[in-house]
Design a protein around this motif. Structure first.
Motif, PDB file in Angstrom:
ATOM      1  N   GLN A  39       0.830  -1.202   0.000  1.00 28.11           N
ATOM      2  CA  GLN A  39       0.000   0.000   0.000  1.00 28.11           C
ATOM      3  C   GLN A  39       0.867   1.256   0.000  1.00 28.11           C
ATOM      4  OE1 GLN A  39      -3.472   0.020  -0.253  1.00 28.11           O
ATOM      5  NE2 GLN A  39      -3.212   2.219  -0.592  1.00 28.11           N
ATOM      6  N   GLU A  40       2.046   1.182   0.588  1.00 27.86           N
ATOM      7  CA  GLU A  40       2.965   2.321   0.596  1.00 27.86           C
ATOM      8  C   GLU A  40       3.353   2.711  -0.838  1.00 27.86           C
ATOM      9  OE1 GLU A  40       7.500   3.262   2.042  1.00 27.86           O
ATOM     10  OE2 GLU A  40       6.258   2.043   3.369  1.00 27.86           O
ATOM     11  N   ILE A  42       1.520   2.121  -3.515  1.00 23.17           N
ATOM     12  CA  ILE A  42       0.293   2.675  -4.095  1.00 23.17           C
ATOM     13  C   ILE A  42       0.126   4.126  -3.681  1.00 23.17           C
ATOM     14  CG2 ILE A  42      -2.234   2.573  -4.031  1.00 23.17           C
ATOM     15  CD1 ILE A  42      -1.905  -0.529  -3.762  1.00 23.17           C
ATOM     16  N   ASP A  43       0.243   4.405  -2.387  1.00 22.71           N
ATOM     17  CA  ASP A  43       0.046   5.763  -1.881  1.00 22.71           C
ATOM     18  C   ASP A  43       1.044   6.736  -2.505  1.00 22.71           C
ATOM     19  OD1 ASP A  43      -2.021   4.821  -0.297  1.00 22.71           O
ATOM     20  OD2 ASP A  43      -0.797   4.705   1.518  1.00 22.71           O
ATOM     21  N   VAL A  46       0.064   7.216  -6.332  1.00 25.92           N
ATOM     22  CA  VAL A  46      -1.193   7.961  -6.494  1.00 25.92           C
ATOM     23  C   VAL A  46      -0.984   9.447  -6.206  1.00 25.92           C
ATOM     24  CG1 VAL A  46      -3.482   8.309  -5.461  1.00 25.92           C
ATOM     25  CG2 VAL A  46      -2.776   6.031  -6.223  1.00 25.92           C
ATOM     26  N   ARG A  47      -0.312   9.760  -5.101  1.00 23.53           N
ATOM     27  CA  ARG A  47      -0.045  11.171  -4.792  1.00 23.53           C
ATOM     28  C   ARG A  47       0.782  11.825  -5.891  1.00 23.53           C
ATOM     29  NH1 ARG A  47       0.913   9.178   0.229  1.00 23.53           N
ATOM     30  NH2 ARG A  47       3.168   9.299  -0.077  1.00 23.53           N
ATOM     31  N   ASP A 108      -6.643  -2.035  -5.403  1.00 24.80           N
ATOM     32  CA  ASP A 108      -6.376  -1.028  -4.371  1.00 24.80           C
ATOM     33  C   ASP A 108      -5.814   0.252  -4.985  1.00 24.80           C
ATOM     34  OD1 ASP A 108      -7.313  -2.704  -2.402  1.00 24.80           O
ATOM     35  OD2 ASP A 108      -5.322  -3.285  -1.679  1.00 24.80           O
ATOM     36  N   PHE A 109      -4.970   0.113  -6.011  1.00 26.80           N
ATOM     37  CA  PHE A 109      -4.438   1.282  -6.711  1.00 26.80           C
ATOM     38  C   PHE A 109      -5.587   2.097  -7.298  1.00 26.80           C
ATOM     39  CE2 PHE A 109      -2.951   3.578 -10.411  1.00 26.80           C
ATOM     40  CZ  PHE A 109      -1.766   4.152  -9.982  1.00 26.80           C
ATOM     41  N   LYS A 111      -8.834   2.112  -6.421  1.00 23.21           N
ATOM     42  CA  LYS A 111      -9.645   2.711  -5.345  1.00 23.21           C
ATOM     43  C   LYS A 111      -8.946   3.924  -4.730  1.00 23.21           C
ATOM     44  CE  LYS A 111     -11.773  -1.645  -4.034  1.00 23.21           C
ATOM     45  NZ  LYS A 111     -11.678  -2.777  -3.112  1.00 23.21           N
ATOM     46  N   THR A 112      -7.643   3.803  -4.515  1.00 25.82           N
ATOM     47  CA  THR A 112      -6.886   4.904  -3.919  1.00 25.82           C
ATOM     48  C   THR A 112      -6.833   6.101  -4.858  1.00 25.82           C
ATOM     49  OG1 THR A 112      -5.565   3.283  -2.690  1.00 25.82           O
ATOM     50  CG2 THR A 112      -4.677   5.526  -2.832  1.00 25.82           C
ATOM     51  N   LYS A 115     -10.190   7.852  -4.871  1.00 27.89           N
ATOM     52  CA  LYS A 115     -10.346   8.664  -3.657  1.00 27.89           C
ATOM     53  C   LYS A 115      -9.553   9.967  -3.779  1.00 27.89           C
ATOM     54  CE  LYS A 115     -10.043   8.366   1.343  1.00 27.89           C
ATOM     55  NZ  LYS A 115      -9.648   7.548   2.490  1.00 27.89           N
ATOM     56  N   GLU A 116      -8.335   9.881  -4.297  1.00 31.69           N
ATOM     57  CA  GLU A 116      -7.475  11.065  -4.443  1.00 31.69           C
ATOM     58  C   GLU A 116      -8.067  12.061  -5.442  1.00 31.69           C
ATOM     59  OE1 GLU A 116      -4.026  13.373  -3.627  1.00 31.69           O
ATOM     60  OE2 GLU A 116      -4.699  11.543  -2.640  1.00 31.69           O
TER      61      GLU A 116
END
Length: 150
Positions: A39-40, A42-43, A46-47, A108-109, A111-112, A115-116
């Protein structure tokens, strides 16, 4: 996790002659996943992708992000981004994550990213034989690997 990001005027994904995704101005994101991704990763991606200033402003300078222009995105799974080509002429894909690992991370990518961006993200279908069409705007193509953050 590795991405190839293309700024597009339009893009679409077709599977078996059925168009499953279509966007106008935004980003086509090819996503490659390895077993070590989390997830790190992905986060971070995404950012970085949502805030990457690669869209022109009123002065025709790349100063706006996908968020600034309220652009759209298509995410396409792309295990071939992790091809090893050092030996021989046939690429090896041994570094790419197997579906049981890659599919949840891919989902998950998406979905994240939704959300972003605060909007629906278009997608291909994991593992499908996809026909991807795009009109690369610029052209602008950026490669980001979450393992190379510096």
């Amino acid at each position: 996790m590795k991405t190839v990001i293309q700024r597009v005027s339009k893009a679409s994904v077709t599977i078996h002659k059925n168009k499953v995704a279509e966007i106008e101005a935004g980003l086509l994101i090819l996503l490659g996943i390895v077993p070590e991704d989390t997830q790190e990763d992905i986060d971070f991606l995404v950012r970085k992708i949502a805030n990457l200033r690669i869209f022109n402003d009123e002065n025709n300078v790349m100063n706006n992000s996908l968020l600034n222009i309220n652009g759209e995105a298509i995410v396409v799974s792309q295990f071939t981004l992790h091809a090893a080509t050092k030996k021989g002429n046939r690429p090896s894909y041994i570094k790419a994550a197997k579906p049981e690992i890659a599919i949840p991370l891919y989902e998950d990518f998406i979905k994240t990213l939704e959300k972003e961006l605060n909007k629906k993200v278009q997608t291909g279908t994991f593992g499908a034989d996809m026909k991807v069409e795009l009109l690369n705007d610029g052209p602008v193509t950026i490669i980001i690997d979450s393992k190379n953050k510096e």
